[in-house]
Enzyme design. Structure first.
Site, PDB file in Angstrom:
ATOM      1  N   ASN A  83     -13.218  -3.164   2.488  1.00  0.00           N
ATOM      2  CA  ASN A  83     -14.158  -2.051   2.570  1.00  0.00           C
ATOM      3  C   ASN A  83     -15.164  -2.185   1.431  1.00  0.00           C
ATOM      4  O   ASN A  83     -14.792  -2.542   0.313  1.00  0.00           O
ATOM      5  CB  ASN A  83     -13.421  -0.716   2.464  1.00  0.00           C
ATOM      6  CG  ASN A  83     -12.395  -0.531   3.557  1.00  0.00           C
ATOM      7  OD1 ASN A  83     -12.586  -0.962   4.680  1.00  0.00           O
ATOM      8  ND2 ASN A  83     -11.284   0.096   3.209  1.00  0.00           N
ATOM      9  N   ALA A 109     -16.153   2.943   3.728  1.00  0.00           N
ATOM     10  CA  ALA A 109     -14.927   3.711   3.445  1.00  0.00           C
ATOM     11  C   ALA A 109     -14.158   3.173   2.250  1.00  0.00           C
ATOM     12  O   ALA A 109     -12.938   3.263   2.201  1.00  0.00           O
ATOM     13  CB  ALA A 109     -14.029   3.813   4.674  1.00  0.00           C
ATOM     14  N   GLN A 110     -14.878   2.635   1.249  1.00  0.00           N
ATOM     15  CA  GLN A 110     -14.214   2.178   0.028  1.00  0.00           C
ATOM     16  C   GLN A 110     -13.955   3.374  -0.872  1.00  0.00           C
ATOM     17  O   GLN A 110     -14.880   4.076  -1.258  1.00  0.00           O
ATOM     18  CB  GLN A 110     -15.074   1.141  -0.712  1.00  0.00           C
ATOM     19  CG  GLN A 110     -14.401   0.586  -1.935  1.00  0.00           C
ATOM     20  CD  GLN A 110     -15.229  -0.491  -2.640  1.00  0.00           C
ATOM     21  OE1 GLN A 110     -16.363  -0.764  -2.266  1.00  0.00           O
ATOM     22  NE2 GLN A 110     -14.646  -1.069  -3.659  1.00  0.00           N
ATOM     23  N   SER A 111     -12.698   3.610  -1.201  1.00  0.00           N
ATOM     24  CA  SER A 111     -12.358   4.756  -2.047  1.00  0.00           C
ATOM     25  C   SER A 111     -11.890   4.346  -3.439  1.00  0.00           C
ATOM     26  O   SER A 111     -11.791   5.193  -4.316  1.00  0.00           O
ATOM     27  CB  SER A 111     -11.301   5.633  -1.366  1.00  0.00           C
ATOM     28  OG  SER A 111     -10.135   4.888  -1.098  1.00  0.00           O
ATOM     29  N   HIS A 117      -7.161  -5.496   2.203  1.00  0.00           N
ATOM     30  CA  HIS A 117      -6.049  -4.874   2.916  1.00  0.00           C
ATOM     31  C   HIS A 117      -5.537  -5.911   3.910  1.00  0.00           C
ATOM     32  O   HIS A 117      -6.331  -6.508   4.643  1.00  0.00           O
ATOM     33  CB  HIS A 117      -6.520  -3.666   3.733  1.00  0.00           C
ATOM     34  CG  HIS A 117      -6.947  -2.500   2.939  1.00  0.00           C
ATOM     35  ND1 HIS A 117      -6.106  -1.442   2.679  1.00  0.00           N
ATOM     36  CD2 HIS A 117      -8.131  -2.194   2.358  1.00  0.00           C
ATOM     37  CE1 HIS A 117      -6.756  -0.535   1.976  1.00  0.00           C
ATOM     38  NE2 HIS A 117      -7.988  -0.966   1.768  1.00  0.00           N
ATOM     39  N   ASP A 127       0.855  -1.180   0.000  1.00  0.00           N
ATOM     40  CA  ASP A 127       0.000   0.000   0.000  1.00  0.00           C
ATOM     41  C   ASP A 127       0.894   1.233   0.000  1.00  0.00           C
ATOM     42  O   ASP A 127       1.906   1.267   0.704  1.00  0.00           O
ATOM     43  CB  ASP A 127      -0.895  -0.004   1.246  1.00  0.00           C
ATOM     44  CG  ASP A 127      -2.022   0.999   1.167  1.00  0.00           C
ATOM     45  OD1 ASP A 127      -1.727   2.221   1.141  1.00  0.00           O
ATOM     46  OD2 ASP A 127      -3.184   0.582   1.129  1.00  0.00           O
ATOM     47  N   HIS A 155     -10.610  -5.218  -3.233  1.00  0.00           N
ATOM     48  CA  HIS A 155      -9.247  -5.387  -2.723  1.00  0.00           C
ATOM     49  C   HIS A 155      -9.278  -5.737  -1.242  1.00  0.00           C
ATOM     50  O   HIS A 155     -10.146  -5.302  -0.503  1.00  0.00           O
ATOM     51  CB  HIS A 155      -8.379  -4.153  -2.971  1.00  0.00           C
ATOM     52  CG  HIS A 155      -8.929  -2.866  -2.433  1.00  0.00           C
ATOM     53  ND1 HIS A 155     -10.006  -2.210  -2.999  1.00  0.00           N
ATOM     54  CD2 HIS A 155      -8.541  -2.101  -1.384  1.00  0.00           C
ATOM     55  CE1 HIS A 155     -10.252  -1.101  -2.328  1.00  0.00           C
ATOM     56  NE2 HIS A 155      -9.379  -1.016  -1.325  1.00  0.00           N
TER      57      HIS A 155
END
Length: 138
Positions: A111, A117-119, A126, A53, A124
């Site tokens: 997320n 809070a998925q941006s 984490h 990340d 994916h």
């Protein structure tokens, strides 16, 4: 602050998630897969890629993404379970965590949507470790 809780003002990933347009392409992850954006790749096979990340939230923080673009975990379809893509992502997360020295444990986070809070709208995982995680997480 929220009206009902003592949380800090919305910033960082939460703010990005609120602004994210949703299920559109290309995403930063599709650009990483296409090798037009650099990434430190830890693992890659025909189904997925794991890479560090760029804004780590723990001493070890990497992402595992499918090469098949699925916008959100809530949009996973029967075809994704038939080829065991989701299970494969978890196995890769586990093996990569072990290779990164996370023998005392780690956290896997997915997320989903703006309230999750998925941006980036490309599924994916984490994987965070290298320190004691707190609870509750949110």
């Amino acid at each position: 602050m929220c009206d009902w809780c003592p949380c800090p003002p919305r910033d960082g990933e939460v703010a990005k998630a609120q602004r994210a347009a949703g299920d559109h392409a290309p995403t930063i992850f599709s650009k990483i897969l296409a090798r037009t954006v650099p990434a430190t790749v830890l693992y890659e096979d025909e189904k997925c890629m794991a890479f560090r990340d760029v804004a780590p939230q723990a001493p070890v923080h990497f992402l595992v993404i499918p090469k098949q673009p699925i916008p959100r975990v809530s949009r996973v379809g029967p075809e994704d379970t038939e080829v065991s893509l989701l299970g494969h992502l978890l196995v890769v997360a586990s093996r990569t965590a072990r290779a990164e020295g996370l023998h005392d444990g780690y956290r896997v986070v997915i997320n989903d949507g703006k309230h999750g809070a998925q941006s980036v709208y490309h599924l994916h995982l984490h994987v965070l470790g290298g320190r004691q995680m707190g609870w509750p997480p949110g």
